[in-house]
Design a protein around this motif. Structure first.
Motif, PDB file in Angstrom:
ATOM      1  N   VAL A   1      57.816  -6.790 -72.447  1.00  0.00           N
ATOM      2  CA  VAL A   1      58.055  -7.483 -71.822  1.00  0.00           C
ATOM      3  C   VAL A   1      57.005  -7.245 -70.233  1.00  0.00           C
ATOM      4  CG1 VAL A   1      58.863  -9.230 -70.399  1.00  0.00           C
ATOM      5  CG2 VAL A   1      60.212  -8.962 -72.236  1.00  0.00           C
ATOM      6  N   VAL A   2      56.074  -7.969 -70.671  1.00  0.00           N
ATOM      7  CA  VAL A   2      54.674  -7.310 -69.033  1.00  0.00           C
ATOM      8  C   VAL A   2      55.520  -8.700 -68.256  1.00  0.00           C
ATOM      9  CG1 VAL A   2      52.036  -6.649 -68.176  1.00  0.00           C
ATOM     10  CG2 VAL A   2      53.100  -6.341 -70.575  1.00  0.00           C
ATOM     11  N   SER A   3      55.043  -8.206 -66.646  1.00  0.00           N
ATOM     12  CA  SER A   3      55.412  -8.646 -65.581  1.00  0.00           C
ATOM     13  C   SER A   3      54.120  -8.199 -64.293  1.00  0.00           C
ATOM     14  CB  SER A   3      56.764  -9.055 -64.857  1.00  0.00           C
ATOM     15  OG  SER A   3      57.253  -9.144 -66.141  1.00  0.00           O
ATOM     16  N   PHE A   4      53.959  -9.864 -63.811  1.00  0.00           N
ATOM     17  CA  PHE A   4      53.108  -9.353 -62.705  1.00  0.00           C
ATOM     18  C   PHE A   4      54.239  -9.206 -61.621  1.00  0.00           C
ATOM     19  CE2 PHE A   4      50.547 -11.588 -59.480  1.00  0.00           C
ATOM     20  CZ  PHE A   4      49.764 -10.448 -59.088  1.00  0.00           C
ATOM     21  N   HIS A   5      54.505  -8.353 -60.923  1.00  0.00           N
ATOM     22  CA  HIS A   5      54.494  -7.748 -59.692  1.00  0.00           C
ATOM     23  C   HIS A   5      54.007  -7.954 -58.571  1.00  0.00           C
ATOM     24  CE1 HIS A   5      57.674  -5.948 -62.111  1.00  0.00           C
ATOM     25  NE2 HIS A   5      56.987  -5.288 -63.440  1.00  0.00           N
ATOM     26  N   ARG A   6      54.135  -9.360 -57.635  1.00  0.00           N
ATOM     27  CA  ARG A   6      52.929  -8.980 -57.194  1.00  0.00           C
ATOM     28  C   ARG A   6      53.773  -8.684 -55.727  1.00  0.00           C
ATOM     29  NH1 ARG A   6      51.426 -14.817 -57.101  1.00  0.00           N
ATOM     30  NH2 ARG A   6      52.381 -14.976 -59.331  1.00  0.00           N
ATOM     31  N   ASP A   7      54.419  -8.301 -55.261  1.00  0.00           N
ATOM     32  CA  ASP A   7      54.826  -7.552 -54.304  1.00  0.00           C
ATOM     33  C   ASP A   7      54.660  -5.969 -54.060  1.00  0.00           C
ATOM     34  OD1 ASP A   7      56.793  -6.937 -56.211  1.00  0.00           O
ATOM     35  OD2 ASP A   7      57.829  -6.015 -54.723  1.00  0.00           O
ATOM     36  N   LEU A   8      53.218  -5.404 -55.552  1.00  0.00           N
ATOM     37  CA  LEU A   8      53.120  -4.663 -54.993  1.00  0.00           C
ATOM     38  C   LEU A   8      51.458  -4.801 -55.228  1.00  0.00           C
ATOM     39  CD1 LEU A   8      55.015  -2.680 -57.883  1.00  0.00           C
ATOM     40  CD2 LEU A   8      55.602  -2.519 -55.666  1.00  0.00           C
ATOM     41  N   PRO A   9      50.837  -3.409 -54.887  1.00  0.00           N
ATOM     42  CA  PRO A   9      49.402  -3.756 -54.280  1.00  0.00           C
ATOM     43  C   PRO A   9      48.755  -3.221 -55.460  1.00  0.00           C
ATOM     44  CG  PRO A   9      49.925  -1.190 -53.443  1.00  0.00           C
ATOM     45  CD  PRO A   9      51.741  -2.569 -53.955  1.00  0.00           C
ATOM     46  N   THR A  10      47.456  -3.300 -56.599  1.00  0.00           N
ATOM     47  CA  THR A  10      46.803  -3.020 -56.705  1.00  0.00           C
ATOM     48  C   THR A  10      45.961  -1.808 -56.060  1.00  0.00           C
ATOM     49  OG1 THR A  10      44.742  -5.313 -58.153  1.00  0.00           O
ATOM     50  CG2 THR A  10      43.893  -2.695 -57.525  1.00  0.00           C
ATOM     51  N   ARG A  11      46.368  -0.275 -56.954  1.00  0.00           N
ATOM     52  CA  ARG A  11      45.868   0.977 -56.569  1.00  0.00           C
ATOM     53  C   ARG A  11      44.590   1.472 -57.126  1.00  0.00           C
ATOM     54  NH1 ARG A  11      49.730   5.445 -55.422  1.00  0.00           N
ATOM     55  NH2 ARG A  11      50.390   5.258 -57.336  1.00  0.00           N
ATOM     56  N   PHE A  12      43.416   2.371 -56.231  1.00  0.00           N
ATOM     57  CA  PHE A  12      42.643   2.642 -57.145  1.00  0.00           C
ATOM     58  C   PHE A  12      42.886   4.852 -57.146  1.00  0.00           C
ATOM     59  CE2 PHE A  12      40.467  -1.810 -57.027  1.00  0.00           C
ATOM     60  CZ  PHE A  12      40.466  -1.101 -58.059  1.00  0.00           C
ATOM     61  N   GLY A  13      42.979   5.465 -57.576  1.00  0.00           N
ATOM     62  CA  GLY A  13      42.824   6.775 -57.705  1.00  0.00           C
ATOM     63  C   GLY A  13      41.363   7.369 -57.621  1.00  0.00           C
ATOM     64  N   VAL A  14      41.299   7.869 -56.688  1.00  0.00           N
ATOM     65  CA  VAL A  14      39.762   9.161 -56.789  1.00  0.00           C
ATOM     66  C   VAL A  14      40.299  10.406 -56.801  1.00  0.00           C
ATOM     67  CG1 VAL A  14      37.508   8.774 -55.776  1.00  0.00           C
ATOM     68  CG2 VAL A  14      38.659   7.040 -55.559  1.00  0.00           C
ATOM     69  N   ILE A  15      39.538  11.060 -57.929  1.00  0.00           N
ATOM     70  CA  ILE A  15      39.961  12.010 -57.812  1.00  0.00           C
ATOM     71  C   ILE A  15      38.780  12.533 -58.577  1.00  0.00           C
ATOM     72  CG2 ILE A  15      40.510  11.666 -60.770  1.00  0.00           C
ATOM     73  CD1 ILE A  15      42.074  14.092 -60.774  1.00  0.00           C
ATOM     74  N   PRO A  16      38.596  14.005 -57.633  1.00  0.00           N
ATOM     75  CA  PRO A  16      37.102  15.001 -58.027  1.00  0.00           C
ATOM     76  C   PRO A  16      37.419  15.114 -59.651  1.00  0.00           C
ATOM     77  CG  PRO A  16      37.839  15.664 -55.969  1.00  0.00           C
ATOM     78  CD  PRO A  16      39.511  15.058 -56.682  1.00  0.00           C
ATOM     79  N   ARG A  17      36.193  14.971 -60.228  1.00  0.00           N
ATOM     80  CA  ARG A  17      35.746  14.839 -61.694  1.00  0.00           C
ATOM     81  C   ARG A  17      36.888  16.438 -62.072  1.00  0.00           C
ATOM     82  NH1 ARG A  17      30.348  13.685 -64.916  1.00  0.00           N
ATOM     83  NH2 ARG A  17      31.513  12.411 -64.309  1.00  0.00           N
ATOM     84  N   TYR A  18      36.748  17.541 -61.586  1.00  0.00           N
ATOM     85  CA  TYR A  18      38.004  18.441 -62.086  1.00  0.00           C
ATOM     86  C   TYR A  18      38.388  18.738 -61.662  1.00  0.00           C
ATOM     87  CZ  TYR A  18      33.027  19.354 -63.931  1.00  0.00           C
ATOM     88  OH  TYR A  18      31.798  19.267 -65.066  1.00  0.00           O
ATOM     89  N   GLY A  19      39.523  17.832 -60.059  1.00  0.00           N
ATOM     90  CA  GLY A  19      40.073  18.120 -59.369  1.00  0.00           C
ATOM     91  C   GLY A  19      41.979  17.692 -59.805  1.00  0.00           C
ATOM     92  N   THR A  20      43.153  17.860 -58.762  1.00  0.00           N
ATOM     93  CA  THR A  20      44.297  17.833 -59.655  1.00  0.00           C
ATOM     94  C   THR A  20      44.696  16.406 -58.500  1.00  0.00           C
ATOM     95  OG1 THR A  20      45.226  18.816 -57.684  1.00  0.00           O
ATOM     96  CG2 THR A  20      44.231  20.782 -59.608  1.00  0.00           C
ATOM     97  N   GLN A  21      46.236  16.856 -58.867  1.00  0.00           N
ATOM     98  CA  GLN A  21      47.214  15.502 -58.518  1.00  0.00           C
ATOM     99  C   GLN A  21      46.777  15.381 -57.036  1.00  0.00           C
ATOM    100  OE1 GLN A  21      50.564  14.314 -59.562  1.00  0.00           O
ATOM    101  NE2 GLN A  21      51.462  16.335 -59.219  1.00  0.00           N
ATOM    102  N   GLU A  22      46.981  16.629 -56.455  1.00  0.00           N
ATOM    103  CA  GLU A  22      46.487  17.303 -55.021  1.00  0.00           C
ATOM    104  C   GLU A  22      45.548  16.548 -54.609  1.00  0.00           C
ATOM    105  OE1 GLU A  22      50.181  19.484 -57.354  1.00  0.00           O
ATOM    106  OE2 GLU A  22      47.614  19.121 -57.284  1.00  0.00           O
ATOM    107  N   GLN A  23      44.766  16.464 -54.998  1.00  0.00           N
ATOM    108  CA  GLN A  23      43.279  16.183 -54.721  1.00  0.00           C
ATOM    109  C   GLN A  23      43.109  14.397 -55.260  1.00  0.00           C
ATOM    110  OE1 GLN A  23      41.447  19.283 -57.191  1.00  0.00           O
ATOM    111  NE2 GLN A  23      40.033  19.078 -55.454  1.00  0.00           N
ATOM    112  N   VAL A  24      44.046  14.614 -55.465  1.00  0.00           N
ATOM    113  CA  VAL A  24      43.687  11.860 -55.449  1.00  0.00           C
ATOM    114  C   VAL A  24      43.559  11.326 -54.377  1.00  0.00           C
ATOM    115  CG1 VAL A  24      44.457  10.255 -57.160  1.00  0.00           C
ATOM    116  CG2 VAL A  24      44.330  12.184 -57.574  1.00  0.00           C
ATOM    117  N   ARG A  25      42.478  10.648 -53.655  1.00  0.00           N
ATOM    118  CA  ARG A  25      43.254   9.851 -53.078  1.00  0.00           C
ATOM    119  C   ARG A  25      43.527   8.328 -53.456  1.00  0.00           C
ATOM    120  NH1 ARG A  25      40.236  11.012 -47.942  1.00  0.00           N
ATOM    121  NH2 ARG A  25      41.472   8.772 -47.304  1.00  0.00           N
TER     122      ARG A  25
END
Length: 504
Positions: free
Chosen positions: A270-294
């Motif tokens: 059951v899919v719901s829209f949680h309008r109290d949460l933001p859209t997020r984009f995570g920018v990771i270097p092509r060979y990066g790790t999760q510590e490098q995600v912005r």
């Protein structure tokens, strides 16, 4: 609201008879499945001429169920069928074949469908960890009906909800088997990978119904694993696309997702829209790790498909089709199919996001209010700045998802051109095909495959990309009905067969 019953003739030959007993708009009219595979050469040109500088293949995936579904049928449940229209020297040929998935092979052997589709209900008893391990997805049928990408000489077919990757022969469309990149791929993968046109690398990620993380992959041009890392998320998510630049990959996290405890309890997602949460984009270097995600936060909403992304100094610029309110509003009068029909009624617009990797600044801007999706740039320019994209306009007064116009956007000028399809024609996604003569970014063609619902005639339409409002400059008759489907791609002839023999 217009309904599919307005476009529901009976094809006396190429259709399964079991659809007659099922009241579901995605099994009738332009969505009616076919029962045959086809190879045809020297197609009839019924208007204009096929341009001499059109050299390559238009390929499209889509749902086409072989056997009567188990339970309620969702449009995304149909077995993958790939259609290919091949062009060279002013001639064209056509091939269509099913993707021989693990599930389809099993069903044909048994003579019946065993696994439920995405509307469930799901049985987690046979899944490792009682559903905790989404790398074993066999509680839901994986149909490989969504996208097609070309990598390492293989046409890769993939599925909407993260599934196995299947390799096809790019010319005959025969299924070669599952693609695991030499055993390195140990999870299912998202349907919208990107193949970097400059490096030949394949970039993708996995997600799952019960997993609070992504597994991000970079695969080399020869099909060997180059990089793999885990990226944690706040909970299970349902991203659908990804974007790349020469140095970064952009991961997507939208506030449209399901509750895993409810899924485990009821067997339904059951899919719901949680309008109290933001859209997020995570920018990771092509060979990066999760510590490098912005991570960058924006207005809550959802995006099915992005146009493109590129770098401008410290900025990442990304364009895509944004749904500001993807709330699924069921109409109880539509009965058990109400959730599916509501989910597939799309309202979204072209938008731009900007993210500064040095300062953390961000901005977003809506380009237009036209209801558009299935948005494609010149795919040979993925990851670098593009000026143009080609979209499908989606009517809001139709019972099912349909395309009623081709829209070309100029992303620099902020303008659009629209060509409205004739009433009763149902078109497909329209990729851009670059002229073999080169030239400006839009020196080439936008190509779609369309079917007229009144008599089931199907045609390939070729538009001059510089003047889409002029209508098709050539129309090529396809000697078989093409049911409505999902994503299409264009692959240049040099990447498919070079100077060798071609199926035309």
């Amino acid at each position: 609201m217009r309904t599919y019953a307005q476009y529901n003739p009976v094809d006396p030959v190429d259709r399964p008879t079991w659809v007659d007993a099922i009241e579901n708009p995605y099994l009738h009219g332009p969505y009616t499945p076919v029962v045959s595979e086809v190879t045809a050469v020297d197609l009839e040109v019924i208007h204009g001429e096929i341009p001499a500088d059109l050299y390559g293949a238009y390929v499209r995936n889509g749902p086409n169920p072989v056997l009567r579904p188990r339970g309620l049928y969702h449009w995304f449940d149909g077995d993958g069928m790939v259609h290919g229209v091949y062009f060279r020297d002013g001639r064209a040929s056509y091939v269509r074949k099913w993707v021989r998935t693990r599930a389809l092979r099993d069903e044909i052997a048994r003579g019946t469908v065993q696994l439920p589709g995405i509307m469930g209900p799901f049985d987690f008893a046979g899944v490792a960890g009682n559903g905790q391990d989404a790398s074993n997805p066999d509680y839901c049928k994986d149909t490989s009906n969504t996208t097609l990408n070309l990598h390492n000489g293989k046409l890769l077919s993939q599925w909407y909800n993260a599934g196995r990757c299947y390799a096809l022969d790019p010319l005959t469309l025969e299924t070669w088997g599952e693609e695991t990149f030499g055993g390195a791929l140990d999870t299912t993968v998202n349907a919208h990978p990107k193949v970097d046109p400059r490096t030949g690398e394949y970039l993708d990620y996995d997600y799952g119904d019960f997993k609070s993380y992504l597994t991000y992959y970079v695969v080399s041009p020869d099909g060997t694993l180059r990089h793999k890392t885990r990226v944690d998320l706040p909970g299970p998510r349902l991203p659908h696309d990804t974007t790349i630049t020469p140095n970064y990959t952009i991961l997507h996290d939208f506030p449209l997702f399901h509750d895993p405890s409810e899924l485990r309890r009821t067997g339904h997602r059951v899919v719901s829209f949680h309008r109290d949460l933001p859209t997020r984009f995570g920018v990771i270097p092509r060979y990066g790790t999760q510590e490098q995600v912005r991570w960058f936060e924006f207005q809550p909403g959802d995006v099915l498909h992005m146009v493109n992304a590129w770098e401008e100094g410290d900025w990442i610029v990304m364009d895509g089709c944004f749904q500001p309110d993807p709330t699924i509003r069921r109409n109880p009068a539509e009965g058990p199919l109400a959730s599916m029909l509501a989910y597939l009624r799309y309202t979204g617009h072209l938008r731009r996001w900007r993210m500064n990797l040095k300062t953390g600044e961000k901005s977003e801007q809506q380009f237009d209010d036209l209801n558009v999706e299935f948005c494609l740039p010149d795919a040979e320019l993925y990851g670098v700045k593009t000026l143009y994209s080609y979209h499908q306009r989606i009517p809001t007064d139709f019972q099912t998802l349909a395309f009623d116009a081709l829209v070309k956007y100029d992303h620099q000028q902020g303008t659009r051109e629209v060509y409205e399809y004739d009433a009763g024609w149902f078109a497909s996604e329209a990729p851009f095909a670059k002229s073999t003569r080169g030239g400006d970014e839009d020196n080439g063609y936008a190509i779609t495959v369309a079917t007229r619902a009144s008599d089931y005639q199907s045609e390939a339409w070729i538009f001059d990309a510089k003047r889409v409002t002029g209508g098709p400059i050539a129309r090529v008759r396809i000697p078989a009905r093409v049911a409505a489907g999902f994503h299409a791609s264009w692959f240049a002839g040099r990447d498919l067969w070079g100077n060798g023999p071609v199926p035309v």
